[in-house]
Write a protein that holds these residues in place. Structure first.
Motif, PDB file in Angstrom:
ATOM      1  N   PRO A 129       0.796  -1.243   0.000  1.00 23.59           N
ATOM      2  CA  PRO A 129       0.000   0.000   0.000  1.00 23.59           C
ATOM      3  C   PRO A 129       0.824   1.286   0.000  1.00 23.59           C
ATOM      4  CG  PRO A 129      -0.939  -1.617   1.503  1.00 23.59           C
ATOM      5  CD  PRO A 129       0.360  -2.185   1.037  1.00 23.59           C
ATOM      6  N   LEU A 130       1.992   1.270   0.640  1.00 27.82           N
ATOM      7  CA  LEU A 130       2.797   2.487   0.703  1.00 27.82           C
ATOM      8  C   LEU A 130       3.421   2.853  -0.638  1.00 27.82           C
ATOM      9  CD1 LEU A 130       4.660   2.000   4.127  1.00 27.82           C
ATOM     10  CD2 LEU A 130       2.688   3.463   3.639  1.00 27.82           C
ATOM     11  N   LEU A 131       3.445   1.903  -1.577  1.00 25.59           N
ATOM     12  CA  LEU A 131       4.140   2.131  -2.839  1.00 25.59           C
ATOM     13  C   LEU A 131       3.177   2.252  -4.016  1.00 25.59           C
ATOM     14  CD1 LEU A 131       7.155  -0.283  -2.298  1.00 25.59           C
ATOM     15  CD2 LEU A 131       7.147   2.202  -2.168  1.00 25.59           C
ATOM     16  N   LYS A 132       1.970   2.705  -3.765  1.00 25.85           N
ATOM     17  CA  LYS A 132       1.032   2.957  -4.845  1.00 25.85           C
ATOM     18  C   LYS A 132       1.561   4.073  -5.745  1.00 25.85           C
ATOM     19  CE  LYS A 132      -3.722   4.413  -5.794  1.00 25.85           C
ATOM     20  NZ  LYS A 132      -5.018   4.831  -5.195  1.00 25.85           N
ATOM     21  N   ASP A 133       1.643   3.789  -7.050  1.00 22.14           N
ATOM     22  CA  ASP A 133       2.173   4.746  -8.043  1.00 22.14           C
ATOM     23  C   ASP A 133       3.569   5.232  -7.654  1.00 22.14           C
ATOM     24  OD1 ASP A 133      -0.093   4.695  -9.734  1.00 22.14           O
ATOM     25  OD2 ASP A 133      -1.143   6.087  -8.402  1.00 22.14           O
ATOM     26  N   ALA A 134       4.342   4.361  -6.996  1.00 26.70           N
ATOM     27  CA  ALA A 134       5.697   4.734  -6.581  1.00 26.70           C
ATOM     28  C   ALA A 134       6.586   4.958  -7.794  1.00 26.70           C
ATOM     29  CB  ALA A 134       6.288   3.640  -5.698  1.00 26.70           C
ATOM     30  N   MET A 135       7.516   5.866  -7.675  1.00 26.07           N
ATOM     31  CA  MET A 135       8.430   6.164  -8.764  1.00 26.07           C
ATOM     32  C   MET A 135       9.505   5.076  -8.880  1.00 26.07           C
ATOM     33  SD  MET A 135       7.147   8.810 -10.043  1.00 26.07           S
ATOM     34  CE  MET A 135       8.447   9.237 -11.199  1.00 26.07           C
ATOM     35  N   PRO A 136      10.123   4.920 -10.051  1.00 28.52           N
ATOM     36  CA  PRO A 136      11.199   3.922 -10.213  1.00 28.52           C
ATOM     37  C   PRO A 136      12.310   4.137  -9.197  1.00 28.52           C
ATOM     38  CG  PRO A 136      10.515   4.755 -12.345  1.00 28.52           C
ATOM     39  CD  PRO A 136       9.794   5.591 -11.326  1.00 28.52           C
ATOM     40  N   GLY A 140       9.620  -2.820   4.083  1.00 31.57           N
ATOM     41  CA  GLY A 140       9.668  -4.076   4.813  1.00 31.57           C
ATOM     42  C   GLY A 140      10.850  -4.954   4.455  1.00 31.57           C
ATOM     43  N   SER A 141      11.031  -5.219   3.147  1.00 32.62           N
ATOM     44  CA  SER A 141      12.083  -6.131   2.698  1.00 32.62           C
ATOM     45  C   SER A 141      13.359  -5.424   2.275  1.00 32.62           C
ATOM     46  CB  SER A 141      11.570  -6.980   1.528  1.00 32.62           C
ATOM     47  OG  SER A 141      11.259  -6.151   0.412  1.00 32.62           O
ATOM     48  N   GLY A 142      13.263  -4.144   1.993  1.00 33.24           N
ATOM     49  CA  GLY A 142      14.428  -3.420   1.504  1.00 33.24           C
ATOM     50  C   GLY A 142      14.683  -3.630   0.025  1.00 33.24           C
ATOM     51  N   LYS A 143      13.802  -4.373  -0.645  1.00 33.72           N
ATOM     52  CA  LYS A 143      13.947  -4.588  -2.084  1.00 33.72           C
ATOM     53  C   LYS A 143      13.470  -3.358  -2.850  1.00 33.72           C
ATOM     54  CE  LYS A 143      13.383  -9.608  -1.837  1.00 33.72           C
ATOM     55  NZ  LYS A 143      12.579 -10.788  -2.287  1.00 33.72           N
ATOM     56  N   ILE A 144      13.984  -3.231  -4.072  1.00 34.24           N
ATOM     57  CA  ILE A 144      13.725  -2.023  -4.856  1.00 34.24           C
ATOM     58  C   ILE A 144      12.621  -2.265  -5.876  1.00 34.24           C
ATOM     59  CG2 ILE A 144      14.758  -0.295  -6.371  1.00 34.24           C
ATOM     60  CD1 ILE A 144      17.479  -1.042  -5.215  1.00 34.24           C
ATOM     61  N   PHE A 145      11.696  -1.335  -5.962  1.00 32.00           N
ATOM     62  CA  PHE A 145      10.730  -1.301  -7.066  1.00 32.00           C
ATOM     63  C   PHE A 145      11.459  -0.674  -8.263  1.00 32.00           C
ATOM     64  CE2 PHE A 145       6.036  -1.689  -5.774  1.00 32.00           C
ATOM     65  CZ  PHE A 145       6.313  -2.695  -4.862  1.00 32.00           C
ATOM     66  N   LEU A 146      12.151  -1.509  -9.019  1.00 33.64           N
ATOM     67  CA  LEU A 146      13.073  -0.999 -10.040  1.00 33.64           C
ATOM     68  C   LEU A 146      12.375  -0.108 -11.058  1.00 33.64           C
ATOM     69  CD1 LEU A 146      15.074  -4.300 -10.554  1.00 33.64           C
ATOM     70  CD2 LEU A 146      15.923  -2.186  -9.531  1.00 33.64           C
ATOM     71  N   PHE A 147      11.171  -0.509 -11.493  1.00 33.69           N
ATOM     72  CA  PHE A 147      10.411   0.290 -12.464  1.00 33.69           C
ATOM     73  C   PHE A 147       9.219   0.985 -11.821  1.00 33.69           C
ATOM     74  CE2 PHE A 147      11.873  -2.718 -16.089  1.00 33.69           C
ATOM     75  CZ  PHE A 147      13.112  -2.092 -16.086  1.00 33.69           C
ATOM     76  N   GLY A 148       9.224   1.073 -10.503  1.00 33.90           N
ATOM     77  CA  GLY A 148       8.142   1.748  -9.802  1.00 33.90           C
ATOM     78  C   GLY A 148       6.957   0.835  -9.534  1.00 33.90           C
ATOM     79  N   GLY A 149       5.885   1.435  -9.013  1.00 35.40           N
ATOM     80  CA  GLY A 149       4.663   0.698  -8.705  1.00 35.40           C
ATOM     81  C   GLY A 149       3.500   1.179  -9.543  1.00 35.40           C
ATOM     82  N   ASP A 150       2.477   0.338  -9.684  1.00 39.93           N
ATOM     83  CA  ASP A 150       1.300   0.735 -10.451  1.00 39.93           C
ATOM     84  C   ASP A 150       0.226   1.278  -9.517  1.00 39.93           C
ATOM     85  OD1 ASP A 150       0.237  -1.466  -9.216  1.00 39.93           O
ATOM     86  OD2 ASP A 150       0.064  -2.688 -11.023  1.00 39.93           O
ATOM     87  N   LYS A 151      -0.973   1.510 -10.046  1.00 41.83           N
ATOM     88  CA  LYS A 151      -2.031   2.140  -9.246  1.00 41.83           C
ATOM     89  C   LYS A 151      -2.558   1.214  -8.151  1.00 41.83           C
ATOM     90  CE  LYS A 151      -5.884   0.733 -12.179  1.00 41.83           C
ATOM     91  NZ  LYS A 151      -7.083   1.202 -12.903  1.00 41.83           N
ATOM     92  N   HIS A 179       5.642   5.953 -16.015  1.00 37.62           N
ATOM     93  CA  HIS A 179       6.584   4.846 -15.800  1.00 37.62           C
ATOM     94  C   HIS A 179       5.930   3.458 -15.776  1.00 37.62           C
ATOM     95  CE1 HIS A 179       5.345   6.089 -11.705  1.00 37.62           C
ATOM     96  NE2 HIS A 179       5.469   4.802 -11.401  1.00 37.62           N
ATOM     97  N   PRO A 180       4.669   3.272 -15.319  1.00 35.08           N
ATOM     98  CA  PRO A 180       4.125   1.905 -15.366  1.00 35.08           C
ATOM     99  C   PRO A 180       3.842   1.402 -16.782  1.00 35.08           C
ATOM    100  CG  PRO A 180       2.975   3.250 -13.727  1.00 35.08           C
ATOM    101  CD  PRO A 180       3.787   4.175 -14.566  1.00 35.08           C
ATOM    102  N   ALA A 181       3.668   2.317 -17.741  1.00 33.54           N
ATOM    103  CA  ALA A 181       3.318   1.899 -19.104  1.00 33.54           C
ATOM    104  C   ALA A 181       4.543   1.512 -19.924  1.00 33.54           C
ATOM    105  CB  ALA A 181       2.561   3.026 -19.814  1.00 33.54           C
ATOM    106  N   LEU A 182       5.698   2.090 -19.632  1.00 33.67           N
ATOM    107  CA  LEU A 182       6.866   1.886 -20.485  1.00 33.67           C
ATOM    108  C   LEU A 182       7.408   0.451 -20.470  1.00 33.67           C
ATOM    109  CD1 LEU A 182       8.851   5.214 -19.938  1.00 33.67           C
ATOM    110  CD2 LEU A 182       7.442   4.541 -21.899  1.00 33.67           C
ATOM    111  N   PRO A 183       7.578  -0.211 -19.311  1.00 32.95           N
ATOM    112  CA  PRO A 183       8.150  -1.569 -19.334  1.00 32.95           C
ATOM    113  C   PRO A 183       7.370  -2.570 -20.185  1.00 32.95           C
ATOM    114  CG  PRO A 183       8.277  -0.667 -17.135  1.00 32.95           C
ATOM    115  CD  PRO A 183       7.445   0.286 -17.928  1.00 32.95           C
TER     116      PRO A 183
END
Length: 385
Positions: A82-89, A95-106, A355-359
């Motif tokens: 929930p904290l990463l809704k529409d998150a930027m790349p 929690g895990s420390g893992k990266i949302f490399l291409f960001g998050g979606d809606k 950013h969610p559309a490009l990948p």
């Protein structure tokens, strides 16, 4: 408290490191292919040109991505944060420390993970449906081109009737909920999926009919394996539980086979009409060979070059069609991570979050590009032969 992010360099290095099993597999295949290319026939000849190498490597990249998707993707395709809704790349999941490399979606899902898992759907449905269409088109195109006459007239009329429909409209009619909820897709699947069994039974019979013991083994294996796949695909009744296909995926599968088969039929028919005038075909007829033996063992092997090229291109067309269907919300489930659905979901907020559309767009483009390059290289080799 804001979400921490890594810079552009960190994103690039992160993407490269996540694909490590893909790079390793590509390196092994490339080294072995170059070392033994003289022994690998047509596949080895592809490594004599830059276009061929690029096409093979791009296609293998997505193949290995689909195979190692669980290792490459840091998250499950439906996992939400929930904290990463529409998150930027480059956003870091607290929690895990893992990266949302291409960001998050809606819906707060990792775009990179969904793109990776989406490759599995595309690389299963598109090639498999194309191969089934090849079986149907070949099985009907051989007698139409060889015998001509009424057989050719009837089959050509049916093929032209299907080709007269606009492709998108045809797919829309076949995968809309009103059709999906009926028995029509299952009846169509029952008809189409019997063609590979008929094809291989005829293939082995014409070749080994004078060797009954070997023929019995070949037919038994064909019916056993074919019946197992047939039961899993058509009735979803695989006793081993290996082959399982959901109703919406079956509808898309059937729609692709139905729409692609007439095109394959016309290609095979034209090739047979040309090749059947060759001297080696006349020699086989003089020996008294069975017409189906001539079609399957004299004509079809000499038509393999154009057919292989067409299969590569047709897989690309099918990939685009799957993306189009996903974009219009047809066929696959709304939560599916396939590339078309990903483009659709991200397009609604395109002006705010690009950013969610490009990948998924770049993934679809690159895979189709690889298939087109591969087809061009195969076409060049077939012209040399």
């Amino acid at each position: 408290m804001g979400i921490e992010q890594v810079g552009t360099l960190g994103i690039i290095l992160g993407v490269i490191s996540q694909f490590w099993p893909v790079w390793l597999a590509l390196a092994i295949v490339l080294v072995l292919s170059v070392m033994f290319k003289r022994r690998l026939g047509l596949y080895g000849q592809l490594f004599d040109s830059g276009v061929g190498i690029a096409g093979v490597m791009i296609c293998l990249f997505w193949l290995f991505t689909a195979i190692f998707a669980d290792t490459v993707a840091p998250f499950a395709p439906l996992q939400q944060f929930p904290l990463l809704k529409d998150a930027m790349p480059g956003s870091i999941e607290p929690g895990s420390g893992k990266i949302f490399l291409f960001g998050g979606d809606k819906l707060a899902r990792d775009v990179f993970s969904r793109m990776v898992h989406g490759s599995r759907i595309v690389l299963v449905i598109a090639p498999a449906a194309t191969l089934f269409a090849l079986m149907v088109g070949t099985t009907l195109g051989l007698p139409a081109g060889y015998y001509g006459g009424r057989i050719d007239t009837v089959l050509s009329f049916l093929a032209n009737l299907v080709l007269a429909f606009p492709v998108i409209l045809l797919f829309y009619l076949l995968v809309t909920p009103g059709i999906m909820d009926t028995a029509i897709p299952y009846w169509m699947a029952g008809i189409f999926f019997i063609f590979p069994i008929i094809f291989f039974c005829t293939l082995f019979y014409t070749r080994f009919r004078r060797r009954p013991q070997l023929l019995a083994v070949q037919l038994a294996l064909t019916i056993l394996i074919g019946g197992w796949i047939y039961a899993g695909l058509v009735f979803n009744a695989d006793p081993l539980g290996i082959i399982s296909i959901r109703p919406n995926e079956l509808n898309i599968f059937v729609a692709v086979v139905f729409a692609s088969s007439p095109g394959v039929f016309r290609i095979v028919r034209g090739l047979v009409m040309d090749i059947k005038t060759r001297d080696y075909v006349a020699a086989a007829q003089t020996r008294g060979e069975n017409p189906w033996y001539i079609m399957l063992w004299e004509i079809l092997p000499n038509a393999r070059g154009p057919l292989i090229v067409d299969v590569c291109l047709r897989i690309g067309y099918t990939t685009i069609l799957l993306g189009t269907l996903g974009y219009f919300g047809l066929g696959l489930a709304p939560e599916s991570p396939d590339w078309g659905t990903g483009i659709k979901e991200s397009s609604r907020l395109l002006r705010l979050y690009i950013h969610p559309a490009l990948p998924p767009v770049l993934a679809l483009m690159s895979f189709v590009l690889g298939l087109n390059l591969l087809a061009d290289a195969l076409r060049e080799q077939s012209l040399k032969d």
